[in-house]
Motif scaffolding. Structure first.
Motif, PDB file in Angstrom:
ATOM      1  N   SER A  12       0.846  -1.181   0.000  1.00  0.00           N
ATOM      2  CA  SER A  12       0.000   0.000   0.000  1.00  0.00           C
ATOM      3  C   SER A  12       0.878   1.226   0.000  1.00  0.00           C
ATOM      4  O   SER A  12       2.097   1.144   0.053  1.00  0.00           O
ATOM      5  CB  SER A  12      -0.896   0.017   1.237  1.00  0.00           C
ATOM      6  OG  SER A  12      -0.124   0.372   2.351  1.00  0.00           O
ATOM      7  N   THR A  35      -0.478   1.501  -5.557  1.00  0.00           N
ATOM      8  CA  THR A  35      -1.933   1.450  -5.736  1.00  0.00           C
ATOM      9  C   THR A  35      -2.254   2.107  -7.072  1.00  0.00           C
ATOM     10  O   THR A  35      -1.677   3.137  -7.409  1.00  0.00           O
ATOM     11  CB  THR A  35      -2.677   2.197  -4.609  1.00  0.00           C
ATOM     12  OG1 THR A  35      -2.343   1.628  -3.358  1.00  0.00           O
ATOM     13  CG2 THR A  35      -4.183   2.119  -4.810  1.00  0.00           C
ATOM     14  N   THR A  37      -5.480   3.440  -9.598  1.00  0.00           N
ATOM     15  CA  THR A  37      -6.895   3.759  -9.760  1.00  0.00           C
ATOM     16  C   THR A  37      -7.146   4.173 -11.205  1.00  0.00           C
ATOM     17  O   THR A  37      -6.461   5.061 -11.717  1.00  0.00           O
ATOM     18  CB  THR A  37      -7.333   4.887  -8.813  1.00  0.00           C
ATOM     19  OG1 THR A  37      -7.166   4.464  -7.459  1.00  0.00           O
ATOM     20  CG2 THR A  37      -8.796   5.247  -9.036  1.00  0.00           C
ATOM     21  N   HIS A 179     -13.790   2.173  -1.730  1.00  0.00           N
ATOM     22  CA  HIS A 179     -13.097   1.423  -0.687  1.00  0.00           C
ATOM     23  C   HIS A 179     -12.664   2.319   0.469  1.00  0.00           C
ATOM     24  O   HIS A 179     -12.548   3.539   0.324  1.00  0.00           O
ATOM     25  CB  HIS A 179     -11.855   0.745  -1.273  1.00  0.00           C
ATOM     26  CG  HIS A 179     -10.762   1.713  -1.628  1.00  0.00           C
ATOM     27  ND1 HIS A 179     -10.740   2.422  -2.815  1.00  0.00           N
ATOM     28  CD2 HIS A 179      -9.652   2.114  -0.943  1.00  0.00           C
ATOM     29  CE1 HIS A 179      -9.678   3.201  -2.849  1.00  0.00           C
ATOM     30  NE2 HIS A 179      -8.991   3.037  -1.724  1.00  0.00           N
ATOM     31  N   ALA A 180     -12.409   1.678   1.592  1.00  0.00           N
ATOM     32  CA  ALA A 180     -11.800   2.346   2.742  1.00  0.00           C
ATOM     33  C   ALA A 180     -10.540   1.579   3.116  1.00  0.00           C
ATOM     34  O   ALA A 180     -10.591   0.376   3.368  1.00  0.00           O
ATOM     35  CB  ALA A 180     -12.759   2.379   3.921  1.00  0.00           C
ATOM     36  N   GLN A 181      -9.428   2.276   3.141  1.00  0.00           N
ATOM     37  CA  GLN A 181      -8.158   1.709   3.606  1.00  0.00           C
ATOM     38  C   GLN A 181      -7.972   2.145   5.055  1.00  0.00           C
ATOM     39  O   GLN A 181      -7.930   3.344   5.350  1.00  0.00           O
ATOM     40  CB  GLN A 181      -6.992   2.209   2.753  1.00  0.00           C
ATOM     41  CG  GLN A 181      -5.648   1.643   3.175  1.00  0.00           C
ATOM     42  CD  GLN A 181      -4.484   2.506   2.723  1.00  0.00           C
ATOM     43  OE1 GLN A 181      -4.373   3.664   3.128  1.00  0.00           O
ATOM     44  NE2 GLN A 181      -3.642   1.956   1.857  1.00  0.00           N
ATOM     45  N   TYR A 204      -8.440  -3.364   4.164  1.00  0.00           N
ATOM     46  CA  TYR A 204      -9.394  -2.629   3.330  1.00  0.00           C
ATOM     47  C   TYR A 204     -10.811  -3.141   3.596  1.00  0.00           C
ATOM     48  O   TYR A 204     -11.005  -4.312   3.928  1.00  0.00           O
ATOM     49  CB  TYR A 204      -9.083  -2.843   1.845  1.00  0.00           C
ATOM     50  CG  TYR A 204      -7.835  -2.151   1.345  1.00  0.00           C
ATOM     51  CD1 TYR A 204      -7.920  -0.941   0.649  1.00  0.00           C
ATOM     52  CD2 TYR A 204      -6.577  -2.706   1.546  1.00  0.00           C
ATOM     53  CE1 TYR A 204      -6.783  -0.313   0.166  1.00  0.00           C
ATOM     54  CE2 TYR A 204      -5.431  -2.083   1.080  1.00  0.00           C
ATOM     55  CZ  TYR A 204      -5.543  -0.889   0.383  1.00  0.00           C
ATOM     56  OH  TYR A 204      -4.409  -0.265  -0.077  1.00  0.00           O
ATOM     57  N   ASN A 233      -8.094   6.050   4.199  1.00  0.00           N
ATOM     58  CA  ASN A 233      -7.618   6.536   2.897  1.00  0.00           C
ATOM     59  C   ASN A 233      -6.652   7.700   3.064  1.00  0.00           C
ATOM     60  O   ASN A 233      -6.684   8.686   2.317  1.00  0.00           O
ATOM     61  CB  ASN A 233      -8.785   6.917   1.993  1.00  0.00           C
ATOM     62  CG  ASN A 233      -9.648   5.726   1.626  1.00  0.00           C
ATOM     63  OD1 ASN A 233      -9.189   4.577   1.654  1.00  0.00           O
ATOM     64  ND2 ASN A 233     -10.896   5.966   1.299  1.00  0.00           N
TER      65      ASN A 233
END
Length: 248
Positions: A12, A35, A37, A179-181, A204, A233
């Motif tokens: 991450s 990461t 996106t 998503h939530a990290q 996550y 995040n």
């Protein structure tokens, strides 16, 4: 079919969340970014593999669709993304661009949520014949997120802290569209006493999913009326949370 990692490296943006299989110092394989996106308007994105070591590195790149069911990560081989090239050879000091290409349309429709994949990058053992002892390879697992068409909806989290026998369980549900990290968790009592729960990456929670983690601190570390502090995040967030006997 569920894919189970024999050696698992969670990569991450937080270096504290990086775990490596084997002796990472013996390998020169590096990945950036950690990461990826893809916006709904993008068909492809790239990342770099580089060799900072003194020996030739061979690596294989594969992609898996990533979902979460029954509080577990599920990885299934997928053609929703293709990788180019899937195999690389890097001389010392070399680097190679890896393209991540979306093969279909992005998520769309009412309440469309972000889609998720995992990119598996495995260093392959080379020239191990005749060498004494165990030969280690490095494995990376990088998250890839595909944004839906329309307005992006952030994570919407519901938290619960409860007992399960002698264990303390943190349960987090995500009713949002992305998503939530979760990282750098601490619990702060009403007296200001801080208990560190997890200093690095916890994990996550994907859209529509619920995840659970067993916590190391004892029940006495979670007095009533406390506050959970976490990085979500990459941004600090506070959540009022008290230990209960049963999950909500």
């Amino acid at each position: 079919m569920k894919h189970t990692w024999r050696r698992y490296t969670e990569c991450s943006a937080l270096l504290a969340g990086l775990w490596m299989a084997g002796d990472a110092g013996a390998s020169g394989l590096q990945v950036a970014p950690t990461t990826v996106t893809l916006k709904s308007s993008q068909n492809a994105e790239g990342l770099w593999l580089s060799n900072t070591g003194d020996n030739v590195v061979h690596a294989q790149v594969r992609v898996y669709h990533w979902t979460q069911n029954d509080q577990q990560d599920r990885l299934v081989a997928s053609r929703g993304l293709v990788i180019s090239p899937p195999m690389v050879q890097l001389a010392p000091g070399d680097r190679q661009l890896i393209r991540v290409i979306r093969t279909g349309a992005p998520p769309s429709g009412a309440n469309a949520a972000e889609d998720a994949y995992r990119l598996a990058i495995d260093e392959l053992p080379v020239g191990a014949e005749g060498k004494r002892g165990l030969q280690f390879v490095l494995h990376y697992s990088l998250p890839i997120f595909i944004e839906p068409l329309g307005t992006k909806v952030g994570p919407q989290l519901q938290w619960d802290l409860h007992r399960r026998g002698e264990d303390i369980v943190l349960q987090v549900s995500n009713r949002g569209g992305s998503h939530a990290q979760l990282a750098s968790l601490s619990y702060i009592g009403t007296d200001g006493h801080r208990t560190e729960i997890n200093p690095g990456l916890l994990g996550y929670v994907l859209p529509g999913a619920t995840m659970q983690w067993m916590l190391k601190p004892p029940a006495s570390a979670f007095p009533a009326g406390g506050t959970l502090e976490a990085m979500i995040n990459g941004e600090k967030a506070l959540q009022n949370l008290s230990l209960s006997d049963h999950p909500r």
